[in-house]
Enzyme design. Structure first.
Site, mmCIF file in Angstrom:
data_model
loop_
_atom_site.group_PDB
_atom_site.id
_atom_site.type_symbol
_atom_site.label_atom_id
_atom_site.label_comp_id
_atom_site.label_asym_id
_atom_site.label_seq_id
_atom_site.Cartn_x
_atom_site.Cartn_y
_atom_site.Cartn_z
ATOM 1 N N PHE A 93 -1.101 -3.236 -4.060
ATOM 2 C CA PHE A 93 -0.908 -1.879 -4.570
ATOM 3 C C PHE A 93 -0.151 -1.042 -3.551
ATOM 4 O O PHE A 93 -0.109 -1.364 -2.358
ATOM 5 C CB PHE A 93 -2.254 -1.224 -4.904
ATOM 6 C CG PHE A 93 -3.149 -0.990 -3.714
ATOM 7 C CD1 PHE A 93 -3.114 0.209 -3.000
ATOM 8 C CD2 PHE A 93 -4.041 -1.970 -3.295
ATOM 9 C CE1 PHE A 93 -3.935 0.421 -1.911
ATOM 10 C CE2 PHE A 93 -4.873 -1.765 -2.200
ATOM 11 C CZ PHE A 93 -4.815 -0.566 -1.501
ATOM 12 N N CYS A 94 0.458 0.033 -4.051
ATOM 13 C CA CYS A 94 1.102 1.019 -3.172
ATOM 14 C C CYS A 94 0.620 2.389 -3.612
ATOM 15 O O CYS A 94 -0.512 2.517 -4.089
ATOM 16 C CB CYS A 94 2.629 0.873 -3.200
ATOM 17 S SG CYS A 94 3.390 1.091 -4.825
ATOM 18 N N TRP A 95 1.435 3.410 -3.461
ATOM 19 C CA TRP A 95 0.958 4.768 -3.777
ATOM 20 C C TRP A 95 0.717 4.944 -5.272
ATOM 21 O O TRP A 95 -0.323 5.407 -5.709
ATOM 22 C CB TRP A 95 1.937 5.803 -3.248
ATOM 23 C CG TRP A 95 1.712 7.187 -3.790
ATOM 24 C CD1 TRP A 95 2.611 7.976 -4.440
ATOM 25 C CD2 TRP A 95 0.493 7.963 -3.745
ATOM 26 N NE1 TRP A 95 2.035 9.171 -4.813
ATOM 27 C CE2 TRP A 95 0.738 9.187 -4.396
ATOM 28 C CE3 TRP A 95 -0.790 7.712 -3.233
ATOM 29 C CZ2 TRP A 95 -0.241 10.174 -4.546
ATOM 30 C CZ3 TRP A 95 -1.770 8.690 -3.379
ATOM 31 C CH2 TRP A 95 -1.489 9.910 -4.019
ATOM 32 N N VAL A 122 -2.791 3.670 -5.445
ATOM 33 C CA VAL A 122 -3.839 4.487 -4.830
ATOM 34 C C VAL A 122 -4.058 5.776 -5.619
ATOM 35 O O VAL A 122 -5.175 6.283 -5.698
ATOM 36 C CB VAL A 122 -3.481 4.821 -3.359
ATOM 37 C CG1 VAL A 122 -4.479 5.796 -2.759
ATOM 38 C CG2 VAL A 122 -3.453 3.559 -2.517
#
Length: 351
Positions: A93-95, A122
């Site tokens: 995952f990233c932002w 996130v």
């Protein structure tokens, strides 16, 4: 092809299997806040992220993508090797489930490594945390360890957690010891990270008959306890631990070790010395400069912390307070377990 999964699916996987979640954002972003339990395998370092971001804003999207690809290509073998070392199912995952997690998932998938990507990243997790906290629900009884500064409440909580008791360690989640000196030697967490860890623990223990926690103020370092949890804590059973002064001084010295960062202790004391009678404040200041920390702690307890504590302790109703007069830390632990057995006989016997 990698698979996109929802946050609900990810949370289910975390509870039902040994699942590794991987934050591919920069180390700085990861250290500020992440999904608890994740590891960091960044697509870009902090400096690389800043460089690509500047290109995107000042030159254009195409140039930023090209530079990002150039950076990633140079470290692709090392990046893939880190994923190969993980022998459990994986989700990246990233932002917000954008380019970084898509790039990472695509690359590792091309190398024959199965991986999922979290939709929304996130940000989706943060929205879930906020929604959960807004419900203002936590069914278990709270049993609060209270007592003067230096009574080893956090250490006792850790000992009880090691034995299998349900514990919420607020100071651990805040990365702050809850005093004017509480940040020294630590990197305090921001509110988002604190809440992320808190909601995970609350979900873990939501069906427990009781949960142990420390008698913290509403504010702990940089973070604030949710209003509903603070209110419930204030209305709950308070186990007041009393220890001899010398034992308390030893606990504080063991915990803080002021000789490692003496200048920071002097700096922190400067923020409260106006609240202490001038001659005493001068003596503490002189002792700090000489490294006479035993006397510093003794004076701070006698002239600053204990009077404040006595004022605070008087606000709890007598039927909610239980005093535990202990000779030492071991004795305190025995008395706490005895009191828990008295209040929750069936549940404690099963711990």
């Amino acid at each position: 092809m990698f698979h996109d999964i929802t946050l609900k699916e990810l949370l289910k996987k975390q509870h039902s299997e040994n699942h590794t979640i991987i934050d591919v954002r920069s180390p700085k972003e990861y250290n500020e806040t992440t999904i608890p339990g994740s590891i960091n395998i960044p697509v870009f370092t902090d400096e690389e992220r800043a460089e690509v971001g500047t290109l995107y804003k000042q030159v254009g999207k195409k140039e930023a993508k090209e530079r990002g690809l150039e950076i990633m290509s140079a470290k692709l073998p090392e990046f893939i090797a880190k994923f190969r070392q993980i022998d459990t199912p994986k989700t990246v995952f990233c932002w917000r489930g954008g380019m970084r997690s898509k790039t990472a998932a695509t690359l590792v998938d091309l190398m024959g490594i199965d991986v999922n990507r979290l939709q929304g990243g996130v940000r989706a997790y943060r929205q879930w945390v906020v929604a959960e906290l807004e419900k203002a629900e936590f069914p278990p009884d709270l049993v609060v360890l209270n007592g003067n500064t230096g009574t080893g409440k956090t250490k006792l909580l850790h000992q009880l957690a090691d034995k299998g008791y349900p514990v919420i360690d607020l100071e651990g989640m805040a990365a702050h010891r809850g005093s004017i000196f509480g940040h020294i030697g630590l990197e305090p967490n921001i509110q988002k990270e604190f809440e992320s860890q808190l909601i995970q623990v609350m979900h873990k223990f939501r069906n427990a008959p009781f949960v142990l926690m420390e008698g913290e103020s509403k504010r702990i370092g940089k973070v604030t306890m949710p209003e509903f949890l603070f209110h419930k804590k204030e209305q709950s059973i308070q186990l007041f631990i009393n220890l001899p002064m010398e034992q308390r001084i030893r606990n504080i010295l063991d915990d803080y070790q002021p000789w490692n960062e003496p200048d920071k202790f002097i700096e922190a004391f400067d923020r409260i010395k106006k609240r202490i009678h001038t001659p005493i404040a001068k003596q503490i200041n002189d002792d700090l400069k000489r490294g006479n920390y035993h006397h510093v702690i003794q004076l701070l307890l006698a002239y600053y912390y204990d009077p404040r504590y006595e004022h605070m302790a008087g606000k709890y109703p007598q039927d909610k307070t239980k005093a535990l007069d202990a000779a030492n830390m071991g004795d305190a632990a025995i008395q706490i377990e005895s009191k828990l057995l008295e209040m929750y006989p069936r549940e404690v016997k099963s711990v």
